[in-house]
Design a protein around this motif. Structure first.
Motif, PDB file in Angstrom:
ATOM      1  N   VAL A  69      28.475  34.884  45.918  1.00 10.93           N
ATOM      2  CA  VAL A  69      27.977  36.261  46.003  1.00 10.93           C
ATOM      3  C   VAL A  69      27.479  36.484  47.425  1.00 10.93           C
ATOM      4  CG1 VAL A  69      26.255  37.898  45.162  1.00 10.93           C
ATOM      5  CG2 VAL A  69      27.331  36.293  43.565  1.00 10.93           C
ATOM      6  N   GLU A  70      28.015  37.524  48.095  1.00  7.38           N
ATOM      7  CA  GLU A  70      27.609  37.814  49.474  1.00  7.38           C
ATOM      8  C   GLU A  70      26.332  38.646  49.513  1.00  7.38           C
ATOM      9  OE1 GLU A  70      29.147  36.843  52.286  1.00  7.38           O
ATOM     10  OE2 GLU A  70      30.847  35.813  51.348  1.00  7.38           O
ATOM     11  N   GLU A  71      26.338  39.755  48.786  1.00 13.31           N
ATOM     12  CA  GLU A  71      25.192  40.660  48.721  1.00 13.31           C
ATOM     13  C   GLU A  71      25.189  41.310  47.341  1.00 13.31           C
ATOM     14  OE1 GLU A  71      23.086  40.755  51.083  1.00 13.31           O
ATOM     15  OE2 GLU A  71      24.210  39.972  52.808  1.00 13.31           O
ATOM     16  N   GLU A  72      24.099  42.000  47.037  1.00 13.78           N
ATOM     17  CA  GLU A  72      24.072  42.762  45.795  1.00 13.78           C
ATOM     18  C   GLU A  72      23.072  43.910  45.919  1.00 13.78           C
ATOM     19  OE1 GLU A  72      20.961  39.834  43.427  1.00 13.78           O
ATOM     20  OE2 GLU A  72      22.715  40.626  42.406  1.00 13.78           O
ATOM     21  N   SER A  73      23.392  44.996  45.227  1.00 13.37           N
ATOM     22  CA  SER A  73      22.445  46.081  45.045  1.00 13.37           C
ATOM     23  C   SER A  73      21.995  46.004  43.591  1.00 13.37           C
ATOM     24  CB  SER A  73      23.103  47.433  45.349  1.00 13.37           C
ATOM     25  OG  SER A  73      24.071  47.752  44.368  1.00 13.37           O
ATOM     26  N   SER A  74      21.264  46.992  43.122  1.00 11.82           N
ATOM     27  CA  SER A  74      20.810  46.932  41.736  1.00 11.82           C
ATOM     28  C   SER A  74      21.944  47.201  40.757  1.00 11.82           C
ATOM     29  CB  SER A  74      19.687  47.950  41.505  1.00 11.82           C
ATOM     30  OG  SER A  74      20.138  49.249  41.813  1.00 11.82           O
ATOM     31  N   ASP A  75      23.090  47.716  41.245  1.00 13.97           N
ATOM     32  CA  ASP A  75      24.197  48.020  40.343  1.00 13.97           C
ATOM     33  C   ASP A  75      25.496  47.315  40.679  1.00 13.97           C
ATOM     34  OD1 ASP A  75      23.504  50.131  38.243  1.00 13.97           O
ATOM     35  OD2 ASP A  75      22.630  51.030  40.031  1.00 13.97           O
ATOM     36  N   LEU A  76      25.616  46.757  41.872  1.00 18.56           N
ATOM     37  CA  LEU A  76      26.897  46.192  42.299  1.00 18.56           C
ATOM     38  C   LEU A  76      26.729  44.786  42.864  1.00 18.56           C
ATOM     39  CD1 LEU A  76      28.405  49.311  44.145  1.00 18.56           C
ATOM     40  CD2 LEU A  76      28.861  48.571  41.790  1.00 18.56           C
ATOM     41  N   ILE A  77      27.782  43.986  42.693  1.00 17.87           N
ATOM     42  CA  ILE A  77      27.867  42.645  43.277  1.00 17.87           C
ATOM     43  C   ILE A  77      28.896  42.708  44.403  1.00 17.87           C
ATOM     44  CG2 ILE A  77      28.453  40.221  42.869  1.00 17.87           C
ATOM     45  CD1 ILE A  77      27.844  40.730  39.886  1.00 17.87           C
ATOM     46  N   TYR A  78      28.492  42.376  45.621  1.00 18.71           N
ATOM     47  CA  TYR A  78      29.384  42.394  46.771  1.00 18.71           C
ATOM     48  C   TYR A  78      29.844  40.970  47.060  1.00 18.71           C
ATOM     49  CZ  TYR A  78      27.760  47.165  47.558  1.00 18.71           C
ATOM     50  OH  TYR A  78      27.482  48.496  47.407  1.00 18.71           O
ATOM     51  N   GLN A  79      31.171  40.789  47.173  1.00 18.46           N
ATOM     52  CA  GLN A  79      31.718  39.452  47.365  1.00 18.46           C
ATOM     53  C   GLN A  79      33.067  39.550  48.070  1.00 18.46           C
ATOM     54  OE1 GLN A  79      34.475  39.373  45.281  1.00 18.46           O
ATOM     55  NE2 GLN A  79      33.893  41.035  43.937  1.00 18.46           N
ATOM     56  N   HIS A  80      33.594  38.375  48.439  1.00 19.48           N
ATOM     57  CA  HIS A  80      34.886  38.310  49.107  1.00 19.48           C
ATOM     58  C   HIS A  80      35.869  37.443  48.319  1.00 19.48           C
ATOM     59  CE1 HIS A  80      32.691  39.492  53.028  1.00 19.48           C
ATOM     60  NE2 HIS A  80      33.359  40.535  52.576  1.00 19.48           N
ATOM     61  N   CYS A  81      35.796  37.525  46.999  1.00 18.12           N
ATOM     62  CA  CYS A  81      36.828  36.881  46.182  1.00 18.12           C
ATOM     63  C   CYS A  81      38.153  37.608  46.429  1.00 18.12           C
ATOM     64  CB  CYS A  81      36.485  36.967  44.691  1.00 18.12           C
ATOM     65  SG  CYS A  81      35.212  35.818  44.122  1.00 18.12           S
ATOM     66  N   ASP A  82      39.198  36.883  46.739  1.00 18.48           N
ATOM     67  CA  ASP A  82      40.496  37.504  46.979  1.00 18.48           C
ATOM     68  C   ASP A  82      41.005  38.173  45.712  1.00 18.48           C
ATOM     69  OD1 ASP A  82      40.647  36.674  49.638  1.00 18.48           O
ATOM     70  OD2 ASP A  82      41.413  34.708  49.069  1.00 18.48           O
ATOM     71  N   ALA A  83      41.502  39.395  45.838  1.00 18.00           N
ATOM     72  CA  ALA A  83      42.004  40.130  44.674  1.00 18.00           C
ATOM     73  C   ALA A  83      42.954  41.217  45.138  1.00 18.00           C
ATOM     74  CB  ALA A  83      40.854  40.748  43.879  1.00 18.00           C
ATOM     75  N   ARG A  84      43.844  41.620  44.249  1.00 18.16           N
ATOM     76  CA  ARG A  84      44.773  42.701  44.499  1.00 18.16           C
ATOM     77  C   ARG A  84      44.724  43.678  43.330  1.00 18.16           C
ATOM     78  NH1 ARG A  84      46.110  43.942  49.140  1.00 18.16           N
ATOM     79  NH2 ARG A  84      48.143  44.742  48.524  1.00 18.16           N
ATOM     80  N   PRO A  85      45.273  44.904  43.505  1.00 15.12           N
ATOM     81  CA  PRO A  85      45.312  45.838  42.381  1.00 15.12           C
ATOM     82  C   PRO A  85      45.929  45.190  41.148  1.00 15.12           C
ATOM     83  CG  PRO A  85      46.002  46.931  44.394  1.00 15.12           C
ATOM     84  CD  PRO A  85      45.847  45.478  44.743  1.00 15.12           C
ATOM     85  N   GLY A  86      45.392  45.514  40.003  1.00 19.45           N
ATOM     86  CA  GLY A  86      45.795  44.863  38.761  1.00 19.45           C
ATOM     87  C   GLY A  86      44.696  43.949  38.253  1.00 19.45           C
ATOM     88  N   ALA A  87      43.886  43.427  39.190  1.00 20.17           N
ATOM     89  CA  ALA A  87      42.761  42.578  38.799  1.00 20.17           C
ATOM     90  C   ALA A  87      41.568  43.412  38.348  1.00 20.17           C
ATOM     91  CB  ALA A  87      42.348  41.670  39.950  1.00 20.17           C
ATOM     92  N   SER A  88      41.611  44.730  38.600  1.00 19.08           N
ATOM     93  CA  SER A  88      40.502  45.605  38.179  1.00 19.08           C
ATOM     94  C   SER A  88      40.259  45.463  36.683  1.00 19.08           C
ATOM     95  CB  SER A  88      40.838  47.072  38.488  1.00 19.08           C
ATOM     96  OG  SER A  88      40.900  47.293  39.862  1.00 19.08           O
ATOM     97  N   GLY A  89      38.989  45.390  36.307  1.00 14.54           N
ATOM     98  CA  GLY A  89      38.633  45.236  34.904  1.00 14.54           C
ATOM     99  C   GLY A  89      38.420  43.796  34.488  1.00 14.54           C
TER     100      GLY A  89
END
Length: 384
Positions: free
Chosen positions: A298-318
């Motif tokens: 986990v790189e950063e986070e707000s109270s609602d979101l997790i910010y990270q650099h896990c590699d992903a492409r469209p289709g991985a949403s959800g």
């Protein structure tokens, strides 16, 4: 004739299989992760009111698999200031879409909400270099999951396909958690939500493929119909930047499945995750038909979101974002879903643009809402 590229890919897959086989043994030989200090998480009670009938959906939206938003410092800090209880109750109201196209709106009342103010452990993004590549960061760190042993083994077996082109995660015998933008664009349901289905992977050796060809065949998909879909009003009513905070939806299958599922948890602090790592498996569009696994810090986070650099492409949403969380009742580390992978966000902080892949955190209020969707009884969610 086997080409050098095919030989290289085969070697890569063999090394991955050996790594996955040896990981449990390696973990058993390592000293156990220190038991975290007990953290009491208060889960508010979500009390629904009688549903109100709505007009039938027009199913006019198009599924947007590559979901990207932009945000500045005020947007990043928005949730930390604490929204008034009435505003949060409005966002936690939800629509229910039924298989026949009818839909209802259910408003809620929140009792015992202590989710206000900022967590001192969560600040803004620290200094960092500018990233210019989107969704894949440096060398591609994703792994294809192949073979019966892995596709049907927990936790990979909890990942399912959504017929609109996304991924979901099994969170009960009859429920799938996914991203809201996979079924609704914020204004209307997508065309594919009219006859929404969930796909379960069937490995080649089980779907009737003959012996030697099994390893070269892609798994088939068994599709199951969705009985109803629930989307929070926080996604439906807000502008795009706000909506990402509520980019989650729950699908209820017509019939229970027989596969293992992963339980939900309120998202803990990164310090309370084993190894400070998150994981998720999804059906990335650039690897058609393959289940792809990745993990990162986990790189950063707000109270609602997790910010990270896990590699992903469209289709991985959800995809269900999970981590190893300490379970006080079982007195051991357990994999639990702590978020939903949403997409990509550009952050403009102090005049510098930074980009992250983003997951929606399961806050105590969101946990109460999703838990109610699953159980249909708020009392089960207080002690879950």
């Amino acid at each position: 004739m086997v080409t050098p590229r095919e030989r290289s890919l085969s070697l890569t897959h063999l090394l991955l299989l050996l790594l996955l086989l040896l990981l449990p043994l390696t973990w058993s030989l390592l000293p156990p992760s220190p038991r975290p200090a007990p953290v009491h998480v208060h889960v508010p009670a979500l009390i629904p009111r009688a549903p109100t009938p709505l007009l039938r959906s027009g199913f006019s939206a198009r599924a947007q698999l590559a979901f990207t938003t932009r945000c500045n410092s005020s947007c990043f800090h928005r949730g930390e200031r604490g929204d008034p209880a009435a505003r949060m109750a409005d966002k936690l109201a939800f629509e229910t879409l039924y298989a026949d196209g009818s839909r209802t709106l259910t408003t809620v009342r929140v009792e015992g909400d202590e989710e206000s103010g900022a967590d001192p452990r969560r600040g803004g993004p620290g200094p960092g270099r500018k990233r210019v590549r989107r969704q894949i960061y440096g060398a591609d760190g994703r792994f294809d999951i192949q073979g019966d042993r892995f596709l049907l083994d927990y936790p990979f077996s909890t990942a399912v396909r959504i017929s609109t082109g996304c991924t979901g995660v099994l969170v009960s015998r009859q429920h799938v958690l996914t991203a809201a933008h996979c079924v609704h664009d914020g204004k209307d349901y997508v065309k594919g939500a009219r006859k929404l289905r969930v796909g379960f992977l069937i490995p080649p050796s089980i779907n009737g493929t003959n012996g030697g060809l099994a390893s070269s065949r892609r798994p088939l998909v068994r599709w199951a119909r969705v009985r109803r879909t629930r989307v929070p009003k926080g996604w439906i009513q807000g502008p795009q930047e706000v909506s990402m905070d509520f980019d989650y939806a729950l699908l209820e299958l017509r019939w229970p499945h027989r596969r293992p599922f992963m339980r939900l948890s309120v998202t803990p602090s990164p310090d309370d995750l084993a190894g400070n790592r998150i994981h998720f498996s999804g059906f990335d569009s650039d690897r058609s038909g393959e289940l792809v696994y990745r993990f990162c810090a986990v790189e950063e986070e707000s109270s609602d979101l997790i910010y990270q650099h896990c590699d992903a492409r469209p289709g991985a949403s959800g995809s269900g974002v999970y981590g190893r969380v300490w379970d006080n009742s079982l007195e051991r580390w357990e994999r639990k879903v702590i978020g939903v992978f949403s997409g990509h966000q550009w952050l403009e902080i102090d005049g510098e643009n930074r980009d992250y892949n983003v997951a929606v955190r399961i806050t105590p209020l969101k946990f109460a809402q999703i838990c109610y969707w699953v159980h249909g009884n708020r009392l089960d969610c207080v002690s879950d």
